[in-house]
Design a protein around this motif. Structure first.
Motif, PDB file in Angstrom:
ATOM      1  N   TRP A  53      83.523  56.931  52.779  1.00 16.02           N
ATOM      2  CA  TRP A  53      84.749  56.150  52.609  1.00 16.02           C
ATOM      3  C   TRP A  53      84.865  55.644  51.169  1.00 16.02           C
ATOM      4  O   TRP A  53      85.923  55.714  50.555  1.00 16.02           O
ATOM      5  N   TRP A  54      83.760  55.115  50.628  1.00 12.13           N
ATOM      6  CA  TRP A  54      83.766  54.600  49.256  1.00 12.13           C
ATOM      7  C   TRP A  54      84.015  55.697  48.230  1.00 12.13           C
ATOM      8  O   TRP A  54      84.750  55.498  47.264  1.00 12.13           O
ATOM      9  N   GLU A  55      83.422  56.847  48.438  1.00 10.67           N
ATOM     10  CA  GLU A  55      83.641  57.965  47.506  1.00 10.67           C
ATOM     11  C   GLU A  55      85.112  58.358  47.482  1.00 10.67           C
ATOM     12  O   GLU A  55      85.689  58.575  46.412  1.00 10.67           O
ATOM     13  N   LYS A  56      85.712  58.431  48.643  1.00 13.10           N
ATOM     14  CA  LYS A  56      87.133  58.780  48.739  1.00 13.10           C
ATOM     15  C   LYS A  56      87.995  57.703  48.073  1.00 13.10           C
ATOM     16  O   LYS A  56      88.917  58.009  47.318  1.00 13.10           O
ATOM     17  N   LYS A  57      87.684  56.459  48.367  1.00 11.52           N
ATOM     18  CA  LYS A  57      88.453  55.355  47.784  1.00 11.52           C
ATOM     19  C   LYS A  57      88.352  55.347  46.263  1.00 11.52           C
ATOM     20  O   LYS A  57      89.358  55.209  45.564  1.00 11.52           O
ATOM     21  N   LEU A  58      87.161  55.498  45.741  1.00 14.21           N
ATOM     22  CA  LEU A  58      86.973  55.481  44.289  1.00 14.21           C
ATOM     23  C   LEU A  58      87.639  56.668  43.609  1.00 14.21           C
ATOM     24  O   LEU A  58      88.179  56.543  42.506  1.00 14.21           O
ATOM     25  N   LYS A  59      87.632  57.795  44.267  1.00 15.44           N
ATOM     26  CA  LYS A  59      88.321  58.973  43.724  1.00 15.44           C
ATOM     27  C   LYS A  59      89.824  58.704  43.628  1.00 15.44           C
ATOM     28  O   LYS A  59      90.458  58.995  42.610  1.00 15.44           O
ATOM     29  N   LYS A  60      90.393  58.132  44.674  1.00 15.46           N
ATOM     30  CA  LYS A  60      91.821  57.789  44.648  1.00 15.46           C
ATOM     31  C   LYS A  60      92.118  56.758  43.567  1.00 15.46           C
ATOM     32  O   LYS A  60      93.147  56.828  42.894  1.00 15.46           O
ATOM     33  N   ASN A  61      91.234  55.796  43.401  1.00 17.04           N
ATOM     34  CA  ASN A  61      91.413  54.793  42.350  1.00 17.04           C
ATOM     35  C   ASN A  61      91.433  55.451  40.971  1.00 17.04           C
ATOM     36  O   ASN A  61      92.263  55.108  40.131  1.00 17.04           O
ATOM     37  N   ARG A  62      90.510  56.369  40.733  1.00 20.01           N
ATOM     38  CA  ARG A  62      90.473  57.068  39.439  1.00 20.01           C
ATOM     39  C   ARG A  62      91.759  57.854  39.202  1.00 20.01           C
ATOM     40  O   ARG A  62      92.306  57.847  38.097  1.00 20.01           O
ATOM     41  N   GLU A  63      92.237  58.530  40.242  1.00 17.58           N
ATOM     42  CA  GLU A  63      93.488  59.295  40.123  1.00 17.58           C
ATOM     43  C   GLU A  63      94.668  58.372  39.826  1.00 17.58           C
ATOM     44  O   GLU A  63      95.495  58.670  38.970  1.00 17.58           O
ATOM     45  N   ARG A  64      94.737  57.261  40.524  1.00 20.17           N
ATOM     46  CA  ARG A  64      95.798  56.274  40.299  1.00 20.17           C
ATOM     47  C   ARG A  64      95.722  55.701  38.887  1.00 20.17           C
ATOM     48  O   ARG A  64      96.722  55.593  38.192  1.00 20.17           O
ATOM     49  N   ASP A  65      94.529  55.351  38.476  1.00 20.85           N
ATOM     50  CA  ASP A  65      94.354  54.770  37.142  1.00 20.85           C
ATOM     51  C   ASP A  65      94.760  55.756  36.045  1.00 20.85           C
ATOM     52  O   ASP A  65      95.410  55.373  35.078  1.00 20.85           O
ATOM     53  N   LYS A  66      94.373  56.993  36.208  1.00 19.98           N
ATOM     54  CA  LYS A  66      94.727  58.012  35.216  1.00 19.98           C
ATOM     55  C   LYS A  66      96.248  58.179  35.131  1.00 19.98           C
ATOM     56  O   LYS A  66      96.815  58.228  34.040  1.00 19.98           O
ATOM     57  N   LYS A  67      96.883  58.226  36.278  1.00 16.60           N
ATOM     58  CA  LYS A  67      98.346  58.359  36.321  1.00 16.60           C
ATOM     59  C   LYS A  67      99.014  57.160  35.643  1.00 16.60           C
ATOM     60  O   LYS A  67      99.931  57.317  34.826  1.00 16.60           O
ATOM     61  N   ASN A  68      98.560  55.962  35.959  1.00 16.76           N
ATOM     62  CA  ASN A  68      99.145  54.759  35.365  1.00 16.76           C
ATOM     63  C   ASN A  68      98.879  54.680  33.868  1.00 16.76           C
ATOM     64  O   ASN A  68      99.751  54.276  33.093  1.00 16.76           O
TER      65      ASN A  68
END
Length: 65
Positions: free
Chosen positions: A16-31
């Protein structure tokens, strides 16, 4: 963040944490890219940047930016 000596995943719910952190990285990069396209200067500050006396170097780097 990548290669941080303070970083470690929790022992429980690792998937769950790996998935969450991956999504966070993707969101951060986009922003980050969106802000840059809007001509903002972006400074990323990690928690480890402000540990101990590291914040002094961080402030100096920001002032020199």
């Amino acid at each position: 963040h990548k290669n941080c000596k303070y970083s470690k995943l929790p022992k429980t719910r690792k998937e769950w944490w790996e998935k969450k952190l991956k999504k966070n990285r993707e969101r951060d990069k986009k922003n980050y890219l969106k802000l840059k396209l809007d001509r903002w200067n972006v400074i990323v500050i990690w928690e480890c940047d402000i540990k101990n006396d590291n914040y002094k170097k961080l402030i100096e780097n920001i002032n020199n930016y």
